[in-house]
Write a protein that holds these residues in place. Structure first.
Motif, short mmCIF file in Angstrom:
data_model
loop_
_atom_site.label_atom_id
_atom_site.label_comp_id
_atom_site.label_asym_id
_atom_site.label_seq_id
_atom_site.Cartn_x
_atom_site.Cartn_y
_atom_site.Cartn_z
N MET A 52 0.82 -1.20 0.00
CA MET A 52 0.00 0.00 0.00
C MET A 52 0.86 1.26 0.00
SD MET A 52 -3.06 -1.11 2.62
CE MET A 52 -3.81 0.52 2.51
N LEU A 53 1.92 1.25 0.78
CA LEU A 53 2.82 2.40 0.81
C LEU A 53 3.50 2.62 -0.53
CD1 LEU A 53 4.39 1.87 4.35
CD2 LEU A 53 3.02 3.84 3.65
N LEU A 54 3.91 1.53 -1.17
CA LEU A 54 4.59 1.66 -2.45
C LEU A 54 3.64 2.19 -3.53
CD1 LEU A 54 7.24 1.22 -3.96
CD2 LEU A 54 6.49 -1.12 -4.45
N VAL A 55 2.41 1.67 -3.55
CA VAL A 55 1.43 2.14 -4.52
C VAL A 55 1.08 3.60 -4.25
CG1 VAL A 55 -0.95 1.86 -5.32
CG2 VAL A 55 0.48 -0.15 -4.97
N SER A 56 0.91 3.96 -2.99
CA SER A 56 0.60 5.35 -2.65
C SER A 56 1.74 6.28 -3.03
CB SER A 56 0.31 5.47 -1.15
OG SER A 56 -0.79 4.67 -0.78
N LEU A 57 2.98 5.81 -2.81
CA LEU A 57 4.14 6.60 -3.19
C LEU A 57 4.18 6.85 -4.69
CD1 LEU A 57 6.88 7.90 -2.49
CD2 LEU A 57 7.90 5.61 -2.64
N LEU A 58 3.91 5.81 -5.46
CA LEU A 58 3.88 5.95 -6.91
C LEU A 58 2.78 6.92 -7.34
CD1 LEU A 58 4.80 5.12 -9.75
CD2 LEU A 58 3.24 3.17 -9.60
N GLY A 59 1.60 6.81 -6.69
CA GLY A 59 0.50 7.70 -7.01
C GLY A 59 0.83 9.16 -6.72
N LEU A 60 1.49 9.41 -5.60
CA LEU A 60 1.86 10.78 -5.26
C LEU A 60 2.86 11.36 -6.25
CD1 LEU A 60 2.20 10.60 -1.37
CD2 LEU A 60 0.59 12.01 -2.67
N ILE A 61 3.82 10.54 -6.66
CA ILE A 61 4.81 11.02 -7.62
C ILE A 61 4.15 11.34 -8.96
CG2 ILE A 61 6.86 10.36 -8.94
CD1 ILE A 61 7.76 8.75 -6.51
N MET A 62 3.24 10.47 -9.39
CA MET A 62 2.53 10.72 -10.64
C MET A 62 1.68 11.98 -10.53
SD MET A 62 1.42 6.85 -11.75
CE MET A 62 0.54 7.46 -13.18
#
Length: 203
Positions: A52-62
Motif C-alpha cells: 500500500m505504501l509503495l502504490v501510494s508513493l507511486l500515485g503521489l509522484i505521478m
C-alpha cells in the motif's frame, strides 16, 4: 520419471514435518508462519502495508508530475508526503525482510563452518541485530516523542509521525530477530545452510 513425480518424492520444504529448512521462494510462509496463525497475520500485515505504501508513493509522484507539467500548478504537499511514505516503506519493508530472513548476507565464513558452527554464527548475528534494533527502537521512541510539537512545513503533519517510522521498523526487526533466535535454539534444523539461498537462485 517426470519432474512432477520427482518433486512429489522429494521433501517439501514448506512442510516442516518433512525436516525442511527454508521455503523455495521468499513469498512462501516459513516455519514460524506455518506454526502460528498470529505470526503469519503479522507478516501479512507487513507485506500489505509495504504494498500500500509503495502504490501510494507511486500515485503521489505521478500526481506531482501531472500537476507540475500538465496543469502547471504543482501541489506543495505531494513531494513532502512522498518522502515520508518512502521512509515508512523502507522501515516496514526492513521488518518484513527480517521476518523472511532475506536480507543480503555474506556467507563466506559460514560456508567454511559445519552445521553447528553455522547455527552458532547465525545466532550470534541475530543477537547483534536484536541488541542494535532494541537500542535504536527505544532511543527512536524517545526522540520521536520529543518531536511531537514540530510540524512538517508543507503537510502540517507532526514530525513524530515521520520519526516513528524508524521506531516501527526497528521494533519489527527486534521482534523477528528474537523469534529467530528462539527457533535457532528450539529448532536448529530450520536454520538456513550457508549459501543455500544463492545456490537455489542459481539452480
Amino acid at each position: 520419471m517426470s519432474s512432477d513425480s520427482s518433486r512429489a518424492g522429494a521433501p517439501n520444504e514448506n512442510n516442516i514435518a518433512t525436516g525442511a529448512h527454508v521455503p523455495h521462494e521468499p513469498d512462501l510462509p516459513d516455519f514460524a508462519e506455518q506454526r502460528s496463525k498470529l505470526y503469519r497475520g503479522l507478516v501479512n500485515v507487513e507485506r500489505i502495508a509495504c504494498c500500500m505504501l509503495l502504490v501510494s508513493l507511486l500515485g503521489l509522484i505521478m500526481l506531482q508530475v501531472v500537476s507540475r507539467y500538465v496543469f502547471n500548478t504543482p501541489f506543495s504537499w505531494t513531494e513532502e508526503l512522498a518522502r515520508f511514505m518512502l521512509l515508512w516503506f523502507t522501515f516496514v519493508s526492513a521488518g518484513f525482510v527480517m521476518a523472511r530472513r532475506i536480507h543480503i548476507a555474506v556467507d563466506l565464513l559460514a560456508s567454511k563452518l559445519g552445521r553447528t558452527g553455522t547455527i552458532v554464527l547465525d545466532t550470534f548475528a541475530l543477537l547483534t541485530v536484536l541488541v542494535t534494533a532494541g537500542v535504536l527502537a527505544v532511543a527512536g521512541a524517545e526522540f520521536a516523542s520529543g518531536a511531537n510539537r514540530l510540524q512538517a512545513p508543507a503537510t502540517g503533519l507532526p514530525m513524530s509521525v515521520v520519526y516513528f517510522a524508524a521506531v516501527t521498523g526497528f521494533a519489527l526487526i527486534f521482534l523477528h530477530a528474537a523469534l529467530h533466535i528462539f527457533l535457532n535454539i528450539r529448532h536448529p534444523e530450520v536454520v538456513p545452510d550457508a549459501m543455500e539461498n544463492l545456490e537455489r537462485e542459481a539452480a
